[in-house]
Design an enzyme around this catalytic site. Structure first.
Site, PDB file in Angstrom:
ATOM      1  N   ALA A  35     -14.381  11.999  37.331  1.00  0.00           N
ATOM      2  CA  ALA A  35     -15.480  12.990  37.225  1.00  0.00           C
ATOM      3  C   ALA A  35     -15.038  13.741  35.980  1.00  0.00           C
ATOM      4  CB  ALA A  35     -15.321  14.000  38.473  1.00  0.00           C
ATOM      5  N   THR A  36     -13.896  13.835  35.531  1.00  0.00           N
ATOM      6  CA  THR A  36     -13.623  14.574  34.378  1.00  0.00           C
ATOM      7  C   THR A  36     -14.230  14.078  33.081  1.00  0.00           C
ATOM      8  OG1 THR A  36     -11.328  15.516  35.364  1.00  0.00           O
ATOM      9  CG2 THR A  36     -11.584  15.503  32.741  1.00  0.00           C
ATOM     10  N   ASN A  82     -14.479  23.214  44.451  1.00  0.00           N
ATOM     11  CA  ASN A  82     -13.369  22.455  44.901  1.00  0.00           C
ATOM     12  C   ASN A  82     -12.449  23.486  45.500  1.00  0.00           C
ATOM     13  OD1 ASN A  82     -13.568  23.147  41.991  1.00  0.00           O
ATOM     14  ND2 ASN A  82     -11.419  22.837  41.868  1.00  0.00           N
ATOM     15  N   GLN A 127     -16.866  16.655  44.773  1.00  0.00           N
ATOM     16  CA  GLN A 127     -16.483  17.052  46.130  1.00  0.00           C
ATOM     17  C   GLN A 127     -17.529  16.961  47.131  1.00  0.00           C
ATOM     18  OE1 GLN A 127     -13.250  18.367  47.234  1.00  0.00           O
ATOM     19  NE2 GLN A 127     -12.412  18.842  45.144  1.00  0.00           N
ATOM     20  N   SER A 152     -16.449  11.026  41.373  1.00  0.00           N
ATOM     21  CA  SER A 152     -15.176  10.713  41.409  1.00  0.00           C
ATOM     22  C   SER A 152     -14.842   9.835  42.812  1.00  0.00           C
ATOM     23  CB  SER A 152     -14.082  11.902  41.171  1.00  0.00           C
ATOM     24  OG  SER A 152     -12.946  11.367  41.424  1.00  0.00           O
ATOM     25  N   ALA A 153     -13.798   8.999  42.673  1.00  0.00           N
ATOM     26  CA  ALA A 153     -13.684   8.107  43.942  1.00  0.00           C
ATOM     27  C   ALA A 153     -12.375   8.647  44.723  1.00  0.00           C
ATOM     28  CB  ALA A 153     -13.069   6.669  43.420  1.00  0.00           C
ATOM     29  N   HIS A 154     -11.584   9.460  44.066  1.00  0.00           N
ATOM     30  CA  HIS A 154     -10.214   9.761  44.765  1.00  0.00           C
ATOM     31  C   HIS A 154     -10.264  11.046  45.662  1.00  0.00           C
ATOM     32  CE1 HIS A 154      -8.359  13.173  42.373  1.00  0.00           C
ATOM     33  NE2 HIS A 154      -9.422  12.917  41.499  1.00  0.00           N
ATOM     34  N   THR A 193     -13.642  -1.953  28.612  1.00  0.00           N
ATOM     35  CA  THR A 193     -13.590  -3.113  29.681  1.00  0.00           C
ATOM     36  C   THR A 193     -13.820  -2.538  30.898  1.00  0.00           C
ATOM     37  OG1 THR A 193     -12.441  -4.637  28.463  1.00  0.00           O
ATOM     38  CG2 THR A 193     -12.183  -4.866  30.564  1.00  0.00           C
ATOM     39  N   CYS A 217      -5.405  21.533  39.507  1.00  0.00           N
ATOM     40  CA  CYS A 217      -5.396  21.388  37.942  1.00  0.00           C
ATOM     41  C   CYS A 217      -5.183  22.521  37.106  1.00  0.00           C
ATOM     42  CB  CYS A 217      -6.776  20.652  37.369  1.00  0.00           C
ATOM     43  SG  CYS A 217      -7.769  19.842  38.680  1.00  0.00           S
TER      44      CYS A 217
END
Ligand SMILES: *Cc1c(COP(=O)(O)O)cnc(C)c1O
Length: 390
Positions: free
Chosen positions: A75-76, A155, A183, A203-205, A246, A332
């Site tokens: 996401a950043t 967040n 989020q 974002s995935a995490h 890639t 962060c």
């Protein structure tokens, strides 16, 4: 020696084992390890098919079309691509941006950088509960406003902004709307097209997927013109030239499956987690001098942010360390021990902004975890207040 109870799901989540297994199938010689851009053989075609499936899974989870998805490293990067990309592409149309004081640093820092480069940025201040009123956004729009960037779910405090209302306002004014939704997925409804959003960061995490992968969604909201970007990196022309490099097959496959798995379980899971959060809040509130941050009527159930009167934040974290994994504010920024800028923006004083804990609840949180958290934090707060003579 057992590990501390993990209640920091808003910082990151473990990867679901099924997601990890799907990712592993894209790495080794027996698997689909090919370069998805290699169109000349079946290794590349197999990888490309996996990437296409992941694109469809991510799009379906957030009410978008597969062609809206541009893969990024998280996401950043998606926020950077959205903000710099739109600002640079439309620089002749206007150099004014509207955002909020409570945004993630991955939005605020690009905005600060644009100010250094000559753009004007309006930073809106939410109410004491963390909510922005749509009229505030409308009032901030100027003739040369090109972009509005407002997050969906915060967040630090978990509050949800009314994105659909903002979508209508921005469309009427002709400003592009970017939403950081890192989020949101799996926690509340995300409807990219229906909300009328032009750019959305994912974002995935935070959703049981891997770190290091995300996406920027791009749409034209049915206007005559689709939103355009000036790319930030150049190379092989991947992702329609908007993000050269890639595509990391295993990462996007992990994100796709994690997003697909997030949606169906969401209502029951949210109800269970809301129960745990209530248990946690009731347990902590009994200590007295405990303040809840963020309007609970407009929040995802997965976050509880509380400030403790008469306690020093740093001492509190030190006292619970080893037993409970939580954070103060956002991961962060917590390396710098300073009062949370999000809580300051809600009008909390320095002491309460600095002595806050964010509890992030998730798939593996249990009632026992909550009991432990209440006991550990309760003990620490009581001890610190006694030592402090208060
Ligand atoms: C985690 C988070 C980010 C950063 O996402 P990464 O994928 O870690 O780069 C941005 N915005 C919000 C609201 C977040 O919670």
């Amino acid at each position: 020696m057992s590990r501390p109870v993990y209640l920091d799901y808003a910082a990151t989540t473990p990867v679901d084992p099924r997601v990890a297994a799907a990712m592993a199938q894209c790495l080794t010689a027996e698997g689909d390890f090919g370069n998805p851009a290699s169109a000349s053989h079946e290794y590349g075609e197999a990888a490309a098919a996996r990437v296409a499936k992941a694109r469809a899974q991510v799009a379906a989870a957030v009410g978008a079309e597969p062609q809206d998805v541009v893969w990024t490293s998280g996401a950043t990067e998606a926020n950077n691509l959205a903000i710099f990309g739109v600002a640079e592409y439309y620089r002749e149309q206007g150099r004014h941006i509207v955002t909020a004081r409570t945004e993630h640093k991955a939005v605020l820092d690009p905005c600060r950088e644009l100010e250094r480069r000559g753009w004007r940025v309006t930073y809106l201040v939410p109410d004491a509960g963390g909510i922005l009123r749509p009229e505030q956004i409308a009032a901030a729009l100027q003739p040369d406003t090109v972009l509005v960037s407002i997050m969906h779910v915060n967040n630090e405090i978990g509050v949800i902004q009314d994105i659909a209302a903002l979508g209508a306002i921005c469309a009427a004014h002709g400003a592009w709307l970017h939403v950081d939704a890192a989020q949101s997925v799996g926690k509340c409804a995300v409807a990219f097209a229906e909300f009328g959003v032009d750019l959305m960061s994912l974002s995935a995490h935070k959703v049981y997927g891997p770190k290091g992968v995300g996406a920027l969604l791009l749409s034209g909201r049915g206007r005559a013109e689709k939103v355009h970007l000036r790319a930030l990196q150049f190379g092989g022309g991947q992702e329609r030239g908007m993000r050269a490099g890639t595509v990391a097959t295993h990462q996007v496959v992990g994100m796709g499956l994690a997003f697909e798995m997030a949606a169906p379980a969401a209502p029951e899971e949210s109800q269970r987690i809301a129960g745990l959060r209530e248990q946690l809040w009731q347990g902590l509130a009994g200590l007295g001098g405990v303040f809840r941050n963020g309007d609970p009527r407009h929040s995802v159930p997965h976050v509880l942010n509380v400030s403790f009167a008469d306690v020093e934040g740093e001492s509190l974290l030190a006292a619970i360390r080893g037993q409970l994994a939580v954070s103060t504010g956002s991961a962060c920024t917590s390396a710098l021990q300073e009062p949370s800028y999000v809580l300051r923006a809600l009008g909390r004083d320095d002491q309460l902004s600095e002595s806050s804990l964010r509890f992030g609840l998730g798939r593996f949180s249990s009632e026992t975890d909550i009991e432990t958290a209440v006991a550990v934090v309760g003990g620490a707060v009581t001890r610190l207040r006694r030592v402090g003579g208060r």
